[in-house]
Design an enzyme around this catalytic site. Structure first.
Site, short mmCIF file in Angstrom:
data_model
loop_
_atom_site.label_atom_id
_atom_site.label_comp_id
_atom_site.label_asym_id
_atom_site.label_seq_id
_atom_site.Cartn_x
_atom_site.Cartn_y
_atom_site.Cartn_z
N ASP A 193 8.04 12.11 2.10
CA ASP A 193 8.31 10.89 2.86
C ASP A 193 7.37 10.76 4.37
OD1 ASP A 193 9.42 8.53 4.08
OD2 ASP A 193 11.76 8.97 3.44
N ARG B 263 7.23 8.16 6.22
CA ARG B 263 7.78 7.02 7.01
C ARG B 263 8.15 7.53 8.42
NH1 ARG B 263 11.88 4.44 2.98
NH2 ARG B 263 12.14 6.63 2.79
#
Length: 386
Positions: free
Chosen positions: A301, A303
């Protein structure tokens, strides 16, 4: 037919073994129903909501053998057609329920992981705001933001006229009242012939309203997903989550506190659309979503939520109720110095699990299972449909 197999029998054979997430192929129209089918398709083929015909409809036939059949599902869409628009998916009387959280203590319901946070928040500015009416009557205000860390235009979808952007409302040198209204720095509603923005010189609105007495707004931090929101993908539930967040924020019970969807342009958990499509091919070759990212030499991930924190602060929010299943997102959106405090986590439960529409597919079940087992998302495994 010379082969002794009718068109309808052939259609049934062709569609028997399709996976559950495929829309069935259109059934051939028999000669005796061509006329009645034409009138139905003309009226209903473009409907997005799938709503039943209104009471008193006169389109039914008195003969059961010639009963009008609804048009077949589109070949281009799965069981749902995004965007569903707020208020369609489930009854408007349903209330979002959450649990109190406190990231300052280990037992605060925010998981055990410590996400990496930016040392300082990005500099952001709201460039323009516009009112967006929806087909269900709900109105929202779309805010477009620019920042100093990337060249992307991130968005805040705001429910409730009392939630305002400080950077948008601030006066700008040399601008006229018309300039202010055109970029959305006005109070009340725009109408033909209006000449004043209604903003006082300090940049705040003239309504006299205060947010001190209101409960924290419901907030969703949503990352862009072209495939799930626009291309009808059944590999993830992103499109459904966006629609459900908008529906919950449109409930009458939420009118006083309002709601905000922070829409971040970080496709594919931050790896971009091209790499995300490569990850899809790896998933078809046997990898799960986490493994596919790692094989492409990306984090599971990638982000970041510093932009979301800065945007929420610009919208005047210090306490929020966060709509998420991801405990890491709670700590991440609060910022490096807890500039924002998440007071409550509201679960984002797939509609299919609640028996209220939505969709199921082999891919999305594996996607959610990986979220739970490898990414620590707070969803009950026992509710995954089998």
């Amino acid at each position: 037919m010379g082969s002794g197999v009718s068109r309808e029998q052939q259609w049934q054979q062709d569609t028997t073994n399709l996976p559950s997430f495929y829309s069935p192929r259109s059934r051939p129209v028999r000669d005796d129903e061509a006329d009645t089918r034409a009138s139905v398709v003309d009226r209903d083929a473009l409907s997005l909501s799938g709503a039943a015909q209104p009471a008193g409809s006169t389109t039914t036939s008195t003969s059961s053998s010639n009963a009008v059949q609804p048009p077949p599902p589109s070949l281009l869409s799965p069981a749902f057609t995004p965007p569903a628009t707020p208020g369609i998916a489930t009854p408007s009387s349903e209330q979002p329920r959450g649990v109190p959280v406190d990231s300052s203590i280990p037992s605060g319901g925010c998981g055990t992981k410590r996400p990496r946070l930016l040392e300082t928040l990005p500099a952001i500015q709201c460039i323009v705001r516009a009112r967006i009416p929806t087909v269900t009557g709900t109105e929202m205000f779309l805010h477009l933001y620019k920042n100093n860390v990337d060249n992307k235009e991130h968005l805040a979808i705001v429910f409730g006229p009392h939630i305002r952007s400080k950077s948008l409302d601030a006066p700008r040198e040399g601008e006229t009242e018309m300039d202010r209204m055109v970029r959305g720095a006005y109070t009340g509603r725009l109408y033909p012939g209006r000449t004043k923005s209604g903003m006082i010189s300090g940049g705040s609105d003239d309504t006299g309203e205060t947010s001190a007495a209101r409960s924290p707004p419901l907030v969703r931090i949503h990352s862009e997903c072209y495939t799930g929101e626009t291309a009808w993908s059944a590999r993830c539930d992103c499109g459904e989550q966006l629609d459900e967040a908008a529906r919950l924020m449109s409930l009458p019970s939420n009118a006083s506190s309002g709601g905000i969807i922070v829409y971040l342009r970080q496709e594919g958990r931050g790896i971009g659309l091209g790499e995300k499509l490569k990850a899809y091919n790896l998933q078809d070759l046997g990898s799960d979503t986490v493994e596919a990212n790692l094989l492409l030499r990306h984090p599971a991930d990638a982000r970041s939520y510093g932009l979301a924190t800065a945007m929420l602060l610009d919208l005047g929010q210090r306490e929020i109720r966060l709509l998420t299943n991801n405990p890491e997102k709670i700590r991440a959106v609060e910022g490096p110095n807890r500039e924002i405090r998440v007071t409550e986590r509201v679960a984002m439960v797939p509609l299919g699990w609640k028996g209220k529409g939505g969709f199921t597919s082999r891919e999305v079940e594996g996607y959610l299972k990986t979220k739970i087992e490898k990414m620590g998302h707070m969803l009950d495994m026992a509710t995954i449909p089998r």
